[in-house]
Motif scaffolding. Structure first.
Motif, PDB file in Angstrom:
ATOM      1  N   LYS A 166       0.832  -1.208   0.000  1.00  0.00           N
ATOM      2  CA  LYS A 166       0.000   0.000   0.000  1.00  0.00           C
ATOM      3  C   LYS A 166       0.866   1.257   0.000  1.00  0.00           C
ATOM      4  CE  LYS A 166      -0.832   0.168   4.964  1.00  0.00           C
ATOM      5  NZ  LYS A 166      -1.655  -0.295   6.040  1.00  0.00           N
ATOM      6  N   ALA A 167       1.939   1.274   0.783  1.00  0.00           N
ATOM      7  CA  ALA A 167       2.812   2.455   0.826  1.00  0.00           C
ATOM      8  C   ALA A 167       3.545   2.629  -0.498  1.00  0.00           C
ATOM      9  CB  ALA A 167       3.798   2.339   1.976  1.00  0.00           C
ATOM     10  N   GLY A 168       4.015   1.528  -1.076  1.00  0.00           N
ATOM     11  CA  GLY A 168       4.686   1.606  -2.371  1.00  0.00           C
ATOM     12  C   GLY A 168       3.757   2.100  -3.466  1.00  0.00           C
ATOM     13  N   PHE A 169       2.534   1.605  -3.451  1.00  0.00           N
ATOM     14  CA  PHE A 169       1.553   2.026  -4.454  1.00  0.00           C
ATOM     15  C   PHE A 169       1.259   3.521  -4.332  1.00  0.00           C
ATOM     16  CE2 PHE A 169      -3.002   2.772  -5.430  1.00  0.00           C
ATOM     17  CZ  PHE A 169      -2.926   2.628  -6.811  1.00  0.00           C
ATOM     18  N   ILE A 170       1.045   3.996  -3.121  1.00  0.00           N
ATOM     19  CA  ILE A 170       0.726   5.418  -2.928  1.00  0.00           C
ATOM     20  C   ILE A 170       1.937   6.290  -3.266  1.00  0.00           C
ATOM     21  CG2 ILE A 170       0.010   7.187  -1.256  1.00  0.00           C
ATOM     22  CD1 ILE A 170      -2.257   5.275  -2.176  1.00  0.00           C
ATOM     23  N   LYS A 171       3.139   5.849  -2.947  1.00  0.00           N
ATOM     24  CA  LYS A 171       4.344   6.604  -3.340  1.00  0.00           C
ATOM     25  C   LYS A 171       4.407   6.708  -4.861  1.00  0.00           C
ATOM     26  CE  LYS A 171       9.430   6.478  -3.124  1.00  0.00           C
ATOM     27  NZ  LYS A 171       9.642   7.911  -3.086  1.00  0.00           N
ATOM     28  N   TRP A 172       4.124   5.626  -5.546  1.00  0.00           N
ATOM     29  CA  TRP A 172       4.136   5.634  -7.014  1.00  0.00           C
ATOM     30  C   TRP A 172       3.089   6.618  -7.545  1.00  0.00           C
ATOM     31  CZ3 TRP A 172       0.295   4.246 -10.515  1.00  0.00           C
ATOM     32  CH2 TRP A 172       0.690   4.205 -11.851  1.00  0.00           C
ATOM     33  N   VAL A 173       1.881   6.599  -6.979  1.00  0.00           N
ATOM     34  CA  VAL A 173       0.813   7.512  -7.417  1.00  0.00           C
ATOM     35  C   VAL A 173       1.236   8.967  -7.204  1.00  0.00           C
ATOM     36  CG1 VAL A 173      -1.534   8.338  -6.899  1.00  0.00           C
ATOM     37  CG2 VAL A 173      -1.093   5.882  -7.103  1.00  0.00           C
ATOM     38  N   VAL A 174       1.763   9.277  -6.030  1.00  0.00           N
ATOM     39  CA  VAL A 174       2.173  10.652  -5.725  1.00  0.00           C
ATOM     40  C   VAL A 174       3.286  11.099  -6.663  1.00  0.00           C
ATOM     41  CG1 VAL A 174       3.281  12.126  -3.980  1.00  0.00           C
ATOM     42  CG2 VAL A 174       1.383  10.624  -3.337  1.00  0.00           C
ATOM     43  N   GLU A 175       4.270  10.250  -6.873  1.00  0.00           N
ATOM     44  CA  GLU A 175       5.359  10.613  -7.789  1.00  0.00           C
ATOM     45  C   GLU A 175       4.839  10.809  -9.211  1.00  0.00           C
ATOM     46  OE1 GLU A 175       8.571   7.821  -7.361  1.00  0.00           O
ATOM     47  OE2 GLU A 175       9.214   8.735  -5.466  1.00  0.00           O
ATOM     48  N   ARG A 176       3.912   9.979  -9.606  1.00  0.00           N
ATOM     49  CA  ARG A 176       3.317  10.117 -10.949  1.00  0.00           C
ATOM     50  C   ARG A 176       2.566  11.446 -11.059  1.00  0.00           C
ATOM     51  NH1 ARG A 176       3.735  10.231 -15.672  1.00  0.00           N
ATOM     52  NH2 ARG A 176       2.021   9.635 -17.004  1.00  0.00           N
ATOM     53  N   ILE A 178       3.108  14.186  -9.344  1.00  0.00           N
ATOM     54  CA  ILE A 178       4.099  15.266  -9.336  1.00  0.00           C
ATOM     55  C   ILE A 178       4.764  15.376 -10.708  1.00  0.00           C
ATOM     56  CG2 ILE A 178       6.343  15.965  -8.385  1.00  0.00           C
ATOM     57  CD1 ILE A 178       5.270  14.844  -5.678  1.00  0.00           C
ATOM     58  N   ASN A 179       5.072  14.250 -11.327  1.00  0.00           N
ATOM     59  CA  ASN A 179       5.661  14.269 -12.668  1.00  0.00           C
ATOM     60  C   ASN A 179       4.705  14.888 -13.680  1.00  0.00           C
ATOM     61  OD1 ASN A 179       8.078  13.152 -11.839  1.00  0.00           O
ATOM     62  ND2 ASN A 179       7.462  11.059 -12.336  1.00  0.00           N
ATOM     63  N   ILE A 180       3.430  14.553 -13.595  1.00  0.00           N
ATOM     64  CA  ILE A 180       2.434  15.145 -14.501  1.00  0.00           C
ATOM     65  C   ILE A 180       2.381  16.655 -14.299  1.00  0.00           C
ATOM     66  CG2 ILE A 180      -0.058  15.320 -14.959  1.00  0.00           C
ATOM     67  CD1 ILE A 180      -0.179  12.256 -14.353  1.00  0.00           C
ATOM     68  N   LYS A 181       2.373  17.083 -13.047  1.00  0.00           N
ATOM     69  CA  LYS A 181       2.356  18.520 -12.737  1.00  0.00           C
ATOM     70  C   LYS A 181       3.595  19.206 -13.311  1.00  0.00           C
ATOM     71  CE  LYS A 181       3.180  21.592  -8.960  1.00  0.00           C
ATOM     72  NZ  LYS A 181       3.840  21.597  -7.682  1.00  0.00           N
ATOM     73  N   ASN A 182       4.782  18.629 -13.069  1.00  0.00           N
ATOM     74  CA  ASN A 182       6.021  19.236 -13.570  1.00  0.00           C
ATOM     75  C   ASN A 182       6.087  19.276 -15.081  1.00  0.00           C
ATOM     76  OD1 ASN A 182       6.840  19.694 -10.936  1.00  0.00           O
ATOM     77  ND2 ASN A 182       8.071  17.831 -10.826  1.00  0.00           N
ATOM     78  N   GLU A 183       5.596  18.241 -15.743  1.00  0.00           N
ATOM     79  CA  GLU A 183       5.560  18.229 -17.214  1.00  0.00           C
ATOM     80  C   GLU A 183       4.629  19.314 -17.734  1.00  0.00           C
ATOM     81  OE1 GLU A 183       4.539  14.295 -18.532  1.00  0.00           O
ATOM     82  OE2 GLU A 183       6.297  13.410 -17.556  1.00  0.00           O
ATOM     83  N   THR A 184       3.506  19.502 -17.075  1.00  0.00           N
ATOM     84  CA  THR A 184       2.540  20.526 -17.474  1.00  0.00           C
ATOM     85  C   THR A 184       3.154  21.912 -17.299  1.00  0.00           C
ATOM     86  OG1 THR A 184       0.723  19.091 -16.798  1.00  0.00           O
ATOM     87  CG2 THR A 184       0.210  21.423 -17.090  1.00  0.00           C
TER      88      THR A 184
END
Length: 188
Positions: A166-176, A178-184
């Protein structure tokens, strides 16, 4: 032979009676017991500690991680309760059937600190494994011993991979996210 099924009204009537019984139980059994005070402590103290030591520069990211994890933890806890995998003989709040002080207190805060201090995946997974092992084989047995947590069709070892995944999944979601935000931002 026709089989009769309960009506919605019959179910609601039983739920109402059950609610009254739970309220009586909570007032006369849980409220102000030693376990109730333990639950109050594990809900409030971790958040006070977190407010003092959270990285204010990354607070939005950390809170997003904690909030998403909280939603997932509550969902998994509700599923476990409804499947009668575990139960909670003591409650801090009578109206909430899950173990909110632990789910939304110490567990979430501990995960947020792991997320805060171990940004790289490898160190995050190692720290998360250590924390999951401590929660699974030390804290869960303590809550069982205190009669706060009751295993019905569950074993401690089943919790270990859930803490990690669960922690790994949520870390992946948050990083994803943040990456979408930074790309935008870069595109604009």
């Amino acid at each position: 032979m026709k089989t009769t099924h309960p009506s919605y009204d019959e179910i609601r009537n039983i739920e109402y009676k059950l609610g009254q019984m739970k309220h009586e139980y909570w007032i006369h059994h849980d409220l102000f017991s030693f376990q109730w005070w333990v639950l109050l402590f594990v809900l409030i103290f971790p958040w006070i500690f977190w407010l003092r030591y959270v990285d204010k520069k990354r607070i939005t990211e950390i809170v997003l991680f904690g909030s998403l994890l909280m939603l997932l933890v509550e969902l998994l806890d509700d599923i476990g309760i409804n499947l009668h995998l575990w139960s909670y003989p003591y409650q801090l709040f009578q109206l909430i059937p899950r173990l909110t002080p632990i789910d939304n207190g110490i567990i979430i805060v501990a995960h947020m600190f792991v997320f805060q201090f171990f940004e790289k995946w490898k160190s995050f997974l190692i720290a998360n494994l250590v924390m999951a092992t401590i929660f699974t084989f030390i804290f869960e047995p303590i809550t069982v011993w205190l009669n706060i947590y009751k295993l019905e069709h569950w074993k401690y070892v089943y919790s270990l991979p859930i803490y990690i995944i669960k922690a790994g999944f949520i870390k992946w979601v948050v990083e994803r996210l943040i990456n979408i935000k930074n790309e935008t931002i870069r595109r604009n």
